[in-house]
Design a protein around this motif. Sequence first.
Motif, mmCIF file in Angstrom:
data_model
loop_
_atom_site.group_PDB
_atom_site.id
_atom_site.type_symbol
_atom_site.label_atom_id
_atom_site.label_comp_id
_atom_site.label_asym_id
_atom_site.label_seq_id
_atom_site.Cartn_x
_atom_site.Cartn_y
_atom_site.Cartn_z
ATOM 1 N N GLY A 188 8.214 -6.192 -11.915
ATOM 2 C CA GLY A 188 8.042 -7.636 -11.873
ATOM 3 C C GLY A 188 9.239 -8.363 -11.299
ATOM 4 N N THR A 189 10.219 -7.610 -10.802
ATOM 5 C CA THR A 189 11.355 -8.237 -10.114
ATOM 6 C C THR A 189 10.878 -8.917 -8.846
ATOM 7 N N LEU A 190 9.816 -8.361 -8.270
ATOM 8 C CA LEU A 190 9.138 -8.971 -7.129
ATOM 9 C C LEU A 190 7.712 -9.342 -7.531
ATOM 10 N N ASP A 191 7.221 -10.443 -6.962
ATOM 11 C CA ASP A 191 5.820 -10.838 -7.155
ATOM 12 C C ASP A 191 4.958 -10.412 -5.976
ATOM 13 N N ALA A 192 5.614 -10.160 -4.850
ATOM 14 C CA ALA A 192 4.880 -9.818 -3.636
ATOM 15 C C ALA A 192 5.807 -9.077 -2.677
ATOM 16 N N ALA A 193 5.207 -8.369 -1.744
ATOM 17 C CA ALA A 193 5.994 -7.645 -0.747
ATOM 18 C C ALA A 193 5.174 -7.436 0.507
ATOM 19 N N GLU A 194 5.817 -7.586 1.650
ATOM 20 C CA GLU A 194 5.175 -7.207 2.900
ATOM 21 C C GLU A 194 6.024 -6.109 3.518
ATOM 22 N N PHE A 195 5.335 -5.136 4.146
ATOM 23 C CA PHE A 195 6.087 -4.115 4.868
ATOM 24 C C PHE A 195 5.490 -3.940 6.257
ATOM 25 N N VAL A 196 4.474 -3.111 6.412
ATOM 26 C CA VAL A 196 3.902 -2.920 7.748
ATOM 27 C C VAL A 196 2.387 -3.066 7.709
ATOM 28 N N GLY A 197 1.723 -1.992 7.287
ATOM 29 C CA GLY A 197 0.265 -1.986 7.305
ATOM 30 C C GLY A 197 -0.273 -0.887 6.417
ATOM 31 N N PRO A 198 -1.567 -0.652 6.448
ATOM 32 C CA PRO A 198 -2.222 0.227 5.481
ATOM 33 C C PRO A 198 -1.609 1.617 5.338
ATOM 34 N N TYR A 199 -1.305 2.274 6.437
ATOM 35 C CA TYR A 199 -0.831 3.659 6.352
ATOM 36 C C TYR A 199 0.507 3.758 5.631
ATOM 37 N N ASP A 200 1.481 2.971 6.079
ATOM 38 C CA ASP A 200 2.799 2.992 5.430
ATOM 39 C C ASP A 200 2.736 2.434 4.015
ATOM 40 N N ASP A 201 1.993 1.338 3.846
ATOM 41 C CA ASP A 201 1.923 0.681 2.538
ATOM 42 C C ASP A 201 1.332 1.607 1.478
ATOM 43 N N ALA A 202 0.312 2.376 1.881
ATOM 44 C CA ALA A 202 -0.292 3.325 0.939
ATOM 45 C C ALA A 202 0.700 4.423 0.579
ATOM 46 N N LYS A 203 1.462 4.899 1.552
ATOM 47 C CA LYS A 203 2.458 5.931 1.282
ATOM 48 C C LYS A 203 3.511 5.435 0.292
ATOM 49 N N LEU A 204 3.829 4.152 0.393
ATOM 50 C CA LEU A 204 4.828 3.568 -0.500
ATOM 51 C C LEU A 204 4.232 3.174 -1.850
ATOM 52 N N GLY A 205 2.902 3.238 -1.973
ATOM 53 C CA GLY A 205 2.237 3.033 -3.253
ATOM 54 C C GLY A 205 2.075 1.602 -3.700
ATOM 55 N N PHE A 206 2.180 0.652 -2.778
ATOM 56 C CA PHE A 206 2.131 -0.756 -3.175
ATOM 57 C C PHE A 206 0.809 -1.141 -3.834
ATOM 58 N N ASN A 207 -0.279 -0.493 -3.436
ATOM 59 C CA ASN A 207 -1.597 -0.817 -3.998
ATOM 60 C C ASN A 207 -1.689 -0.501 -5.489
ATOM 61 N N LYS A 208 -0.805 0.317 -5.984
ATOM 62 C CA LYS A 208 -0.822 0.683 -7.398
ATOM 63 C C LYS A 208 -0.185 -0.377 -8.288
ATOM 64 N N VAL A 209 0.599 -1.266 -7.694
ATOM 65 C CA VAL A 209 1.324 -2.259 -8.506
ATOM 66 C C VAL A 209 1.055 -3.707 -8.089
ATOM 67 N N ALA A 210 0.290 -3.906 -7.009
ATOM 68 C CA ALA A 210 -0.060 -5.261 -6.572
ATOM 69 C C ALA A 210 -1.449 -5.191 -5.937
ATOM 70 N N PRO A 211 -2.477 -5.708 -6.591
ATOM 71 C CA PRO A 211 -3.858 -5.468 -6.145
ATOM 72 C C PRO A 211 -4.345 -6.286 -4.956
ATOM 73 N N PHE A 212 -3.702 -7.425 -4.667
ATOM 74 C CA PHE A 212 -4.221 -8.322 -3.631
ATOM 75 C C PHE A 212 -3.520 -8.054 -2.291
ATOM 76 N N TYR A 213 -4.313 -7.714 -1.281
ATOM 77 C CA TYR A 213 -3.787 -7.345 0.040
ATOM 78 C C TYR A 213 -4.276 -8.383 1.043
ATOM 79 N N TYR A 214 -3.331 -9.157 1.596
ATOM 80 C CA TYR A 214 -3.695 -10.267 2.483
ATOM 81 C C TYR A 214 -3.445 -9.945 3.957
ATOM 82 N N TYR A 215 -4.157 -10.665 4.810
ATOM 83 C CA TYR A 215 -4.004 -10.522 6.265
ATOM 84 C C TYR A 215 -4.289 -11.867 6.908
ATOM 85 N N PRO A 216 -3.792 -12.118 8.152
ATOM 86 C CA PRO A 216 -2.888 -11.266 8.920
ATOM 87 C C PRO A 216 -1.427 -11.583 8.612
#
Length: 360
Positions: free
Chosen positions: A207-235
């Motif tokens: 909870g130190t962060l409320d949100a994060a952007e990095f690159v896109g689906p492939y990298d983001d999934a590898k980093l596991g962001f979907n496990k700790v933040a459910p809402f994925y916005y675009y573009p």
Amino acid sequence: MDRRSIIKHAGIAGVLAAGAAPAVHAQAAVRWRLASSFPKSLDTIFGSAETLSRTVKAMSGGKFEISVHPAGELMPAFGVVDALQSDTIEMAQSAAYYFTGKDPAFAFSCAVPFGLTARQNTSWKKYGNGGKLLDAFFEKYNFRTASAGNTGTQMGGWYRKEIKTVADLKGLKMRMGGGVFGEAMAKLGVVAQNMPAGDVYQALEKGTLDAAEFVGPYDDAKLGFNKVAPFYYYPGWWEGGADLEFFVNNKKFAALSDENKAILNAAMAVAATDMTAKYDAYNPIALKKLVAEKTKLTAFPKAVIDAGFKACMEVYEEHNAKSPEFKKIYEDMRAFQRDQILWNRFSEYPYNQYMNGVKI
């Protein structure tokens, strides 16, 4: 007298005079080190550096080698520019906008909000004035740049809560690349945090962060962001085409033979093409998997993007007023972009618009 006796009794001077050891004239082996700002787990970005290393070694027959080191191994992720300035390393792989604390103009070499797409970026740098302007800018930092690969248009990031209105951004602690984007988001109430990719998951989880952007689906999934933040916005309107780059120490490059300079330049081009192709191939597959795993994929409300656009234009005006160098690069990029947008109206935009509406 055999060869070993000649070397033993005549010494090197005698050997050279006798012409008995032509190998001593061969080009000396070159050993470089590359420090990346990215973790080894990112086989797209860090993989570009590994492709570079393999290609240089193969093209030189093993006479030119570049060892590749992930973030934290030789130095912190954001320590690479200082290391290049002090001649500590020969090369780095990073994103230029990580270093806008040194000068906001760094961002133009990677991506700026509402800026160029991947193809436009390449074209501006190679056949517009972008490359010349950025080379002149980076001269003071003792390095030159070449693309390590472009991510293409990025996603808008992961959020622990829904973003329905501009008001939902107020107080949001968000990891972002920095520079103009961070300043613009600050105008909308976001608290920008610039941190290495490898540290983001834990910050989101705690909870130190409320949100994060990095690159896109492939990298983001590898980093596991979907496990700790459910809402994925675009573009990701702040990165229409982010160019990751190789930074090459000017003194070390100048010391290379013409042959090794050509090998390095060719290998960097190979690595850049490979990275971009990987993103285009892997992102659709990863996105389908994320959605199947209950990721809440959502478009940003237009009002949020409009507010971001307005804030960014204000930030650009502020920097243009303060820095003639920033203004020169900015105005050149915008002039190039206007022509690209005009051409796109008659080329890829109508084609893609049609293809999006038919079943294939």
